[in-house]
Motif scaffolding. Structure first.
Motif, PDB file in Angstrom:
ATOM      1  N   UNK A 142       0.836  -1.198   0.000  1.00  0.00           N
ATOM      2  CA  UNK A 142       0.000   0.000   0.000  1.00  0.00           C
ATOM      3  C   UNK A 142       0.873   1.251   0.000  1.00  0.00           C
ATOM      4  N   UNK A 143       0.560   2.237  -0.839  1.00  0.00           N
ATOM      5  CA  UNK A 143       1.355   3.471  -0.847  1.00  0.00           C
ATOM      6  C   UNK A 143       1.239   4.260   0.451  1.00  0.00           C
ATOM      7  N   UNK A 144       0.230   3.949   1.273  1.00  0.00           N
ATOM      8  CA  UNK A 144       0.085   4.612   2.565  1.00  0.00           C
ATOM      9  C   UNK A 144       0.895   3.934   3.654  1.00  0.00           C
ATOM     10  N   UNK A 145       1.504   2.794   3.332  1.00  0.00           N
ATOM     11  CA  UNK A 145       2.224   1.976   4.296  1.00  0.00           C
ATOM     12  C   UNK A 145       3.721   2.022   4.010  1.00  0.00           C
ATOM     13  N   UNK A 146       4.533   1.667   5.018  1.00  0.00           N
ATOM     14  CA  UNK A 146       5.983   1.635   4.810  1.00  0.00           C
ATOM     15  C   UNK A 146       6.365   0.744   3.638  1.00  0.00           C
ATOM     16  N   UNK A 147       5.616  -0.330   3.434  1.00  0.00           N
ATOM     17  CA  UNK A 147       5.973  -1.293   2.387  1.00  0.00           C
ATOM     18  C   UNK A 147       5.920  -0.655   1.003  1.00  0.00           C
TER      19      UNK A 147
END
Length: 417
Positions: A142-147
């Motif tokens: 997810x672009x909202x997540x660190x990943x």
């Protein structure tokens, strides 16, 4: 070190009356939550009821102890007994899942995934994982997540007709993008994952295989789902959900990656371990090693299959045509109701669940789980009843809330409380 339990005063830490006297506002909130859980039906796939023994460990004096590091190599004194607790949790986890090594310190499933990435990857590496529209987790790009910010994620999907993982597509994407790691796992995939097929794909492109088994790991413990441990380089999991332990995470891996995984947890991504939670995890692992838990895990699956069938009979569309696990995906569209509207109606009736993305659809569906209601002692007959209540609630039948209360009262999560 010998430990005695012959201390009546040790029960003082679990004295709820002390909280009631000192902070009646918070005591009221806790009692209100217990009432909510006892008068509604918990159908969220990621939730369960821990045992009183797990709750006792969570509320124990181990919550007071700072213990950065690992047993025998702590950065604080006074860790003799918490070292025993953590070693016990590790030994029980490795025995339960047949793993060479376990790290029981991650604070959550997301923390466990972060540590797995930290152990095996570097920022900018390519990772192949299930796309979020098909059931992938936030930590799967997810672009909202660190990943999604630190790694280059490529998403695979499912067959548009069957809703099942298209392993040929996964293989083709792996050969095209040559990822450093391949992630298998989902928050909304109701079928068993073919870990052997993923291992073959990973080997073909020289990738690590990371299994995010947060949802099925409890079924694995009870022998009701295939284990990723023999196939994955690292297995990430939660200790709640079907496993029925405290909210937290863990990692399983082979001996060759043990040091890298441990260093990725501490000191790279976390500081002091939550020793009360680790003790509670040890309790849950011990419970999961019993014949009673094996029976429970199989009943969870039997209940989910019955619920899926009954929901289909009631008029819901069921993703993949059923389930192999505790998860059921149901579309209320045949009732002319969108999922978020249906969820609101269900909540008003005391039926608590989530919505999720439906593969190859513009709308969302309902995600249900049977772990909690099975812990309460419900069986297939109650699943048929619950399917009828779900139908009635979506239709806004006025008697549904009272019927939910009646069913919940027959199966209290903590009898006698």
């Amino acid at each position: 070190m010998p430990v005695t339990t012959e201390r009546p005063a040790a029960q003082a830490y679990a004295d709820f009356d002390a909280l009631r006297r000192q902070d009646p506002e918070l005591a009221g909130i806790l009692l209100g939550e217990l009432d909510r859980q006892s008068t509604t039906l918990q159908l969220i796939a990621a939730e369960n009821f821990t045992s009183p023994a797990v709750l006792a460990a969570l509320g124990s004096p181990l919550a007071n102890k700072y213990a950065e590091g690992y047993p025998g190599a702590r950065h604080h004194g006074g860790c003799e007994l918490v070292d025993v607790a953590e070693r016990t949790a590790v030994e029980r986890a490795t025995a339960l899942f047949g793993a060479d090594h376990a790290n029981v310190q991650p604070h959550s499933g997301s923390s466990a995934v972060l540590a797995a990435y930290a152990a095996l990857l570097r920022p900018g590496d390519t990772v192949l994982a299930m796309g979020l529209p098909y059931g992938g987790h936030l930590t799967h790009g997810s672009p909202a997540n660190f990943s999604g910010r630190w790694f280059d994620f490529v998403g695979y999907g499912v067959d548009p007709e069957s809703g099942l993982i298209d392993y040929e597509q996964v293989h083709a994407l792996a050969r095209s993008h040559r990822p450093k790691a391949l992630v298998c796992g989902s928050i909304a995939y109701p079928r068993h994952i073919d870990y052997a097929a993923f291992r073959e794909i990973a080997d073909d492109v020289g990738a690590y295989l990371i299994a995010d088994a947060a949802h099925p790991i409890g079924l694995v413990a009870g022998g009701a789902a295939p284990s990723p441990v023999p196939y994955a380089d690292v297995v990430c999991a939660t200790t709640h959900k079907v496993l029925r332990g405290p909210r937290g995470g863990m990692l399983l891996c082979g001996a060759e990656l043990a040091e890298r995984v441990d260093r990725a947890v501490f000191p790279f991504t976390q500081g002091g371990a939550q020793m009360n939670a680790i003790a509670a995890k040890a309790v849950a692992f011990g419970e999961a090693a019993t014949p009673a838990f094996t029976a429970y895990a199989h009943q969870v699956v039997a209940n989910a299959r019955t619920l899926a069938e009954a929901l289909a009979t009631a008029g819901f569309e069921i993703s993949t045509g059923g389930t192999d696990t505790h998860v059921v995906l149901a579309d209320p569209a045949p009732y002319g109701v969108e999922a978020h509207v249906a969820r609101g109606r269900l909540a008003a009736a005391g039926l608590v669940l989530d919505t999720c993305a439906l593969p190859h659809r513009d709308d969302r569906g309902l995600r249900l789980g049977t772990a909690a209601v099975t812990t309460q002692g419900m069986g297939e007959a109650e699943m048929v009843r619950i399917a009828g209540l779900l139908r009635d609630a979506v239709r806004e039948e006025p008697q549904t809330r009272a019927a939910v209360r009646e069913l919940a009262a027959r199966f209290p999560p903590y009898p006698g409380q």
